[in-house]
Scaffold this motif. Structure first.
Motif, PDB file in Angstrom:
ATOM      1  N   LEU A  37     -48.994  25.269 -37.761  1.00 35.97           N
ATOM      2  CA  LEU A  37     -47.876  24.407 -37.434  1.00 35.97           C
ATOM      3  C   LEU A  37     -48.177  23.725 -36.103  1.00 35.97           C
ATOM      4  O   LEU A  37     -48.525  24.399 -35.133  1.00 35.97           O
ATOM      5  CB  LEU A  37     -46.605  25.253 -37.275  1.00 35.97           C
ATOM      6  N   ASP A  38     -48.029  22.409 -36.069  1.00 35.84           N
ATOM      7  CA  ASP A  38     -48.123  21.747 -34.773  1.00 35.84           C
ATOM      8  C   ASP A  38     -46.835  22.042 -34.006  1.00 35.84           C
ATOM      9  O   ASP A  38     -45.952  22.721 -34.514  1.00 35.84           O
ATOM     10  CB  ASP A  38     -48.392  20.250 -34.927  1.00 35.84           C
ATOM     11  N   ASP A  39     -46.721  21.554 -32.790  1.00 29.27           N
ATOM     12  CA  ASP A  39     -45.556  21.873 -31.962  1.00 29.27           C
ATOM     13  C   ASP A  39     -44.245  21.454 -32.620  1.00 29.27           C
ATOM     14  O   ASP A  39     -43.258  22.195 -32.577  1.00 29.27           O
ATOM     15  CB  ASP A  39     -45.681  21.222 -30.584  1.00 29.27           C
ATOM     16  N   GLU A  40     -44.233  20.294 -33.220  1.00 32.79           N
ATOM     17  CA  GLU A  40     -43.014  19.801 -33.867  1.00 32.79           C
ATOM     18  C   GLU A  40     -42.650  20.675 -35.072  1.00 32.79           C
ATOM     19  O   GLU A  40     -41.495  21.061 -35.247  1.00 32.79           O
ATOM     20  CB  GLU A  40     -43.211  18.351 -34.302  1.00 32.79           C
ATOM     21  N   ALA A  41     -43.637  20.995 -35.896  1.00 27.40           N
ATOM     22  CA  ALA A  41     -43.382  21.840 -37.069  1.00 27.40           C
ATOM     23  C   ALA A  41     -42.993  23.258 -36.641  1.00 27.40           C
ATOM     24  O   ALA A  41     -42.146  23.889 -37.284  1.00 27.40           O
ATOM     25  CB  ALA A  41     -44.613  21.870 -37.972  1.00 27.40           C
ATOM     26  N   ALA A  91     -41.365  24.079 -33.859  1.00 28.71           N
ATOM     27  CA  ALA A  91     -39.969  24.001 -33.407  1.00 28.71           C
ATOM     28  C   ALA A  91     -39.019  23.928 -34.600  1.00 28.71           C
ATOM     29  O   ALA A  91     -37.975  24.588 -34.610  1.00 28.71           O
ATOM     30  CB  ALA A  91     -39.778  22.803 -32.480  1.00 28.71           C
ATOM     31  N   ALA A  92     -39.392  23.158 -35.612  1.00 23.61           N
ATOM     32  CA  ALA A  92     -38.549  23.056 -36.810  1.00 23.61           C
ATOM     33  C   ALA A  92     -38.495  24.396 -37.541  1.00 23.61           C
ATOM     34  O   ALA A  92     -37.430  24.803 -38.034  1.00 23.61           O
ATOM     35  CB  ALA A  92     -39.083  21.961 -37.734  1.00 23.61           C
ATOM     36  N   ALA A  93     -39.624  25.101 -37.602  1.00 30.55           N
ATOM     37  CA  ALA A  93     -39.656  26.406 -38.267  1.00 30.55           C
ATOM     38  C   ALA A  93     -38.788  27.418 -37.531  1.00 30.55           C
ATOM     39  O   ALA A  93     -38.027  28.160 -38.154  1.00 30.55           O
ATOM     40  CB  ALA A  93     -41.092  26.917 -38.374  1.00 30.55           C
ATOM     41  N   VAL A  94     -38.876  27.441 -36.221  1.00 29.66           N
ATOM     42  CA  VAL A  94     -38.053  28.356 -35.430  1.00 29.66           C
ATOM     43  C   VAL A  94     -36.577  28.029 -35.637  1.00 29.66           C
ATOM     44  O   VAL A  94     -35.743  28.925 -35.793  1.00 29.66           O
ATOM     45  CB  VAL A  94     -38.441  28.328 -33.939  1.00 29.66           C
ATOM     46  N   ALA A  95     -36.252  26.734 -35.670  1.00 28.05           N
ATOM     47  CA  ALA A  95     -34.857  26.327 -35.880  1.00 28.05           C
ATOM     48  C   ALA A  95     -34.364  26.723 -37.270  1.00 28.05           C
ATOM     49  O   ALA A  95     -33.188  27.076 -37.441  1.00 28.05           O
ATOM     50  CB  ALA A  95     -34.703  24.820 -35.680  1.00 28.05           C
ATOM     51  N   SER A  96     -35.250  26.704 -38.264  1.00 29.11           N
ATOM     52  CA  SER A  96     -34.799  26.992 -39.634  1.00 29.11           C
ATOM     53  C   SER A  96     -34.851  28.466 -40.003  1.00 29.11           C
ATOM     54  O   SER A  96     -33.991  28.940 -40.736  1.00 29.11           O
ATOM     55  CB  SER A  96     -35.592  26.164 -40.658  1.00 29.11           C
TER      56      SER A  96
END
Length: 189
Positions: free
Chosen positions: A143-147, A149-154
């Motif tokens: 996961l790149d940084d954006e992905a 962050a999205a994974a942690v959020a989801s």
């Protein structure tokens, strides 16, 4: 002989004391009842190979047991992540072993068929879709940084850690099953 084409089953009578300790840990674990010993008492599927290196085999057995029985992932999420890995690796034995567990946890046949083909299922809950999306990204090596962050959020950091461990462990098992030519039992694929 196990259901593999390359590795002869190690029977209890042939085991060293170290191998017997791994064997006993597998057979007496919660999954032991479902391990389906071969007629000669040898272990099926990925478990027989774990006896080749008892120290590594015991560590793998312990990790697999922790992932299956001690993680915070709901059974359905865990089993569908496993089946995504199995589908991508074309691991018939893992599909054979985990599809019944996924059904027990609530998976429908359409979802299983999509995963069997290595595809993400289209009709699942948001929670399952998020977990499978993370697993899909991890199968692509990260996961790149954006992905991230999205994974942690989801799914949160704890689930992210556990999904990563499930993906890595079952990729290892799929590779092991392929290396030793372990197939699903006749008529089970």
């Amino acid at each position: 002989m196990t259901d593999g084409t390359r590795l002869t089953g190690i029977t209890p009578a042939e085991m060293s004391s170290e191998q017997r300790a791994v064997y006993d840990a597998i057979v007496t674990s919660p999954r032991g009842a479902s391990s389906r010993l071969d007629a000669d008492g040898s272990l099926p599927g990925p478990f027989n190979a774990m006896l080749l290196s008892p120290a590594v085999g015991m560590a793998l057995q312990n990790l697999g047991s922790a992932l299956r029985y001690e993680s915070t992932l709901p059974d359905l999420v865990r089993e569908l992540v496993i089946l995504l890995v199995a589908g991508r690796a074309d691991s018939a034995y893992e599909q054979y072993a985990h599809e019944p567990l996924a059904r027990e946890a609530g998976a429908d046949e359409e979802t299983l068929a999509e995963l069997r083909s290595g595809n993400l299922p289209t009709e699942v809950s948001d929670e399952v879709a998020a977990a499978l999306g993370v697993a899909d990204a991890l199968l692509g090596w990260g996961l790149d940084d954006e992905a991230y962050a999205a994974a942690v959020a989801s799914v949160g950091e704890a689930w992210l850690f556990e999904i990563n461990a499930v993906v890595g462990y079952y990729q290892l098992l799929a590779r092991q099953l392929g290396l030793f030519g372990v197939l699903a039992p006749e008529g089970e694929r």
